[in-house]
Design a protein around this motif. Sequence first.
Motif, PDB file in Angstrom:
ATOM      1  N   CYS A   1       0.847  -1.202   0.000  1.00 47.70           N
ATOM      2  CA  CYS A   1       0.000   0.000   0.000  1.00 47.70           C
ATOM      3  C   CYS A   1       0.878   1.245   0.000  1.00 47.70           C
ATOM      4  CB  CYS A   1      -0.924  -0.003   1.216  1.00 47.70           C
ATOM      5  SG  CYS A   1      -2.064  -1.397   1.280  1.00 47.70           S
TER       6      CYS A   1
ATOM      7  N   SER B   1       2.593   1.839  -3.338  1.00 45.77           N
ATOM      8  CA  SER B   1       1.719   2.368  -4.402  1.00 45.77           C
ATOM      9  C   SER B   1       1.735   3.890  -4.445  1.00 45.77           C
ATOM     10  CB  SER B   1       0.285   1.863  -4.213  1.00 45.77           C
ATOM     11  OG  SER B   1      -0.339   2.463  -3.083  1.00 45.77           O
TER      12      SER B   1
ATOM     13  N   CYS C   1      -7.169   5.335  -2.986  1.00 45.30           N
ATOM     14  CA  CYS C   1      -6.483   4.223  -2.312  1.00 45.30           C
ATOM     15  C   CYS C   1      -7.376   2.988  -2.260  1.00 45.30           C
ATOM     16  CB  CYS C   1      -6.068   4.625  -0.901  1.00 45.30           C
ATOM     17  SG  CYS C   1      -4.880   5.987  -0.856  1.00 45.30           S
TER      18      CYS C   1
ATOM     19  N   TRP D   1      -6.102  -0.313  -4.117  1.00 50.63           N
ATOM     20  CA  TRP D   1      -5.724  -1.424  -3.231  1.00 50.63           C
ATOM     21  C   TRP D   1      -6.675  -2.602  -3.370  1.00 50.63           C
ATOM     22  CZ3 TRP D   1      -4.757   1.906   1.808  1.00 50.63           C
ATOM     23  CH2 TRP D   1      -3.635   2.729   1.585  1.00 50.63           C
TER      24      TRP D   1
ATOM     25  N   PHE E   1      -4.494  -5.879  -2.461  1.00 46.78           N
ATOM     26  CA  PHE E   1      -3.660  -5.512  -1.314  1.00 46.78           C
ATOM     27  C   PHE E   1      -4.423  -5.583   0.015  1.00 46.78           C
ATOM     28  CE2 PHE E   1      -0.743  -2.533  -4.002  1.00 46.78           C
ATOM     29  CZ  PHE E   1      -0.219  -3.653  -4.620  1.00 46.78           C
ATOM     30  N   LEU E   2      -5.744  -5.730  -0.058  1.00 47.15           N
ATOM     31  CA  LEU E   2      -6.550  -5.724   1.160  1.00 47.15           C
ATOM     32  C   LEU E   2      -6.937  -7.152   1.536  1.00 47.15           C
ATOM     33  CD1 LEU E   2      -8.850  -2.675   0.322  1.00 47.15           C
ATOM     34  CD2 LEU E   2      -6.729  -2.690   1.642  1.00 47.15           C
TER      35      LEU E   2
ATOM     36  N   ALA F   1      -9.494  -0.311   4.169  1.00 45.62           N
ATOM     37  CA  ALA F   1      -8.537   0.600   3.551  1.00 45.62           C
ATOM     38  C   ALA F   1      -8.295   1.816   4.441  1.00 45.62           C
ATOM     39  CB  ALA F   1      -9.030   1.039   2.178  1.00 45.62           C
TER      40      ALA F   1
ATOM     41  N   PHE G   1      -6.055   1.030   7.271  1.00 38.33           N
ATOM     42  CA  PHE G   1      -4.651   1.046   6.819  1.00 38.33           C
ATOM     43  C   PHE G   1      -4.120   2.482   6.767  1.00 38.33           C
ATOM     44  CE2 PHE G   1      -4.032  -3.195   4.352  1.00 38.33           C
ATOM     45  CZ  PHE G   1      -4.538  -3.898   5.439  1.00 38.33           C
TER      46      PHE G   1
END
Length: 843
Positions: free
Chosen positions: A425, A428, A443, A447, A452-453, A466, A469
Amino acid sequence: MAESLLVAAAESLIGKLASAAVQQASLVVGVHRDLQRMKDTMDLVKAFLLDADQKKPHSNALRVWLRQIKRVFSDADNIVDDFECEALRRHLVNTHGSFSRKVSRFISTSNPLMFRLRMAHEIKDINERLTKVAADGHMFGLQMIHNDTRAMHVREMTHSHVNPSNIVGREHDKQNIIKLLVQDGHDQCLSVIPIVGMGGLGKTTLAKLVFNDANIDQCFTLKMWACLSNDFELRNVLIKILNSLNPAYEEFKNYEIEQLQNRLRNILQRQKFLLVLDDVWNENIGKWNELKEIIDVGAEGSKVLVTTRSHSTAAIMHTKPFNSYPLERLSEEESFSLFVKLAFEEGEVKKYPQLLEIGKEIVKKCRGTPLAVKTLGSSLFSRVDRIEWESIRDNEIWNLPQNENDILPALEISYDRLPSYLKPCFASFSLFEEDDKISSFMCVNMWEALGFLPPLKEKETIVDVANHFLHDLLSRSFLMDFIDFGDRYYEFKLHDLVRDVAIYVAKGEFQTIYSTSSTIYEHVQHVRFMKNNLLGQALVPTSLKTLIFPNNATNEVFLNDVVSRCKYLRYLDLSYSEYESLPHYIGKLKHLRHLSVAHNEKLKELPNSICGLQNLKTFNFRGCTKLQELPKGIRKLINIRQLSITTKQTYLPKNTIGNMISLEKLKFTSCENFESLFEGVQLSRLRTLEIDDCGNLKSLSSHVVTKLEYLGILNCGKLDMSLGLGNKIPDLCLNSVDFQNLSQLVTLPQWLQGCMNTLHSLRIYDCENLEELPEWLSTGICLKLLDIYNCPKLLSLPENMHHLTTLEHLEVENCPELFKRYLPGVGQEWQKISHIKKVVIKS
């Protein structure tokens, strides 16, 4: 450094392999045992990677091994994604009856037998490669670590403005700068004071402290803030200054320089103003003189405050008798005070005398740089293991050759301490430009699309995860200028040194192409092109997962090539392009989760093949003003979570969006022929609705509002704002509402009273006939932000404004009567709002 992202890749793959959907699909296809073997071997490889990530690879052989793992993981991810696609297809068929059987026929491109044979062959190949790299792990002396101890921690959220109580060691500097700003300019209309110092010292933070001080508000009738970074082109600078006065950026972007400078000079004429130019790098005196000549029209005592790292910049901009203000490092005592504030819970510091001694040694290595102290202190927050603190103090990164002003080692150590799932994350962020405002929605979309999640827990949403994060990255001091707009929507920026770290750790995985001389990395997976003329300069890898096109992209050959070759794309952004049509093959990108063609003003149609993108989560064709109609099969995108629409159709058939059972966020823009919306349509998951520039829209079915968390109605002058409810007050859960350019609005609609227990944010812009805010607005028990802009007939705020004890931010601009009554400190009704933490009243 992109190898540090491998642990997260392993965790993501293991999670996917364990998911019920993939397990079920693998049983049907007959490769369940092979996929279980893949998962078990990946667990072993991950255990080695955790040790390699903490030790840092120095040998070339180890680096080669890590690159092999990266390629295996990438191929494995594509195979697992194939299974997820197949699992989704089967789920749709099994749960949505005859409609989904039609969907299945539409989207299925696989012969079941051929699919089974291909999967079996590819899985066998992956397992052989994985087994080999797992066996090689022992050769490098790596230990098997099964748990990542770098846990997530989240502090209290900060306010959008700088909080003086969180700043250490700058009060003396703040008072010095204020004295310089408020003192006489010695017959000069415009005086310039540069704050100069190395990166990470807190020049911008100091400028914010000054900018928000009450003494400055009393001294200057006009304040402006423009962050310039590497951009000192006159037109762009003028737009940024004007935009700080009026947030409607769209108004200025099409202006010529002559229009821009005339507009700005008219505003500044005879006003005593303060202009902050933040992060200036320009060393061309001609460019500075060109800008100065335009803005040097204010009243005597007007000032420009500049922040810069460049002494040359400071030399050409400062005006006598004012010299540059050199910002010094913090003292060890100040640094340690800041470190303690960030590393320990309040009241806990005295419990850990050993850690305090180690902390003093860590602080010495930061050499008085606030950004270094903050990131390391934040990374140790609530961590009380002495060995962990010693590992930071003794980290070999400190021993690498450094420039005198280098703080990257401290930032890199802070990055190393991130939990593995946060690292991709953070990486990115390398795709964003300096000074970009990054939104939480960007994001979430990226993501989610890139996997990514983690899998969602019960009652959890993608947005929740998200944002969690983001809060963790904020608590570790990686994000700055963090603004909470309500509706779980945030904006933030990156310090340029933090962005440098993101670029460094993302190398080989993420890449931004700036010039024709740029070489695209062989195994890069995420690429952004900055200029139209770069498209087609090099062959992009077929393994690409992210591709972001530049504004005004026109190269159709390149687009066709990419769409036909890069079959594993997950995130494709063609916003602001100039294509009249999209390739039919785009419907073959079955892995695609995010597709944006927003503001492509030449696009006349969307291929119907798009409706076969069963994995698509976000589809944005907002601002495509020549688009005649939606594809007939768009109702088949029942996995869509976010949809943004522009169309010339006169209405939406009931089943167009009614079948989109996953839809959470919906935007209509420039749908000028719509007269009504949502008649007979139920969207049980819809939480965000924005309707913008639908000039003929007259009615909006009220049932759609009852479950919304955000509602934006903008530029819809014919809409019945009562929603047919009259004086009824339904139970609502809205927490953020925007009204803009609604000439029919004389007072707030009565139904809005139904969300006074949940509303956090209310913004009212350009409502020229608004005469009152009803007294019930002061009953809002959660209201934090109230913005009122350009409502000239509004004479007063509710009498009981003092009841709004949660209100933290009130901004009023271009409302003449409100300006007179509520001007801070001097307005006749100032006391009604004096309890609010941040009040901005502009004429």
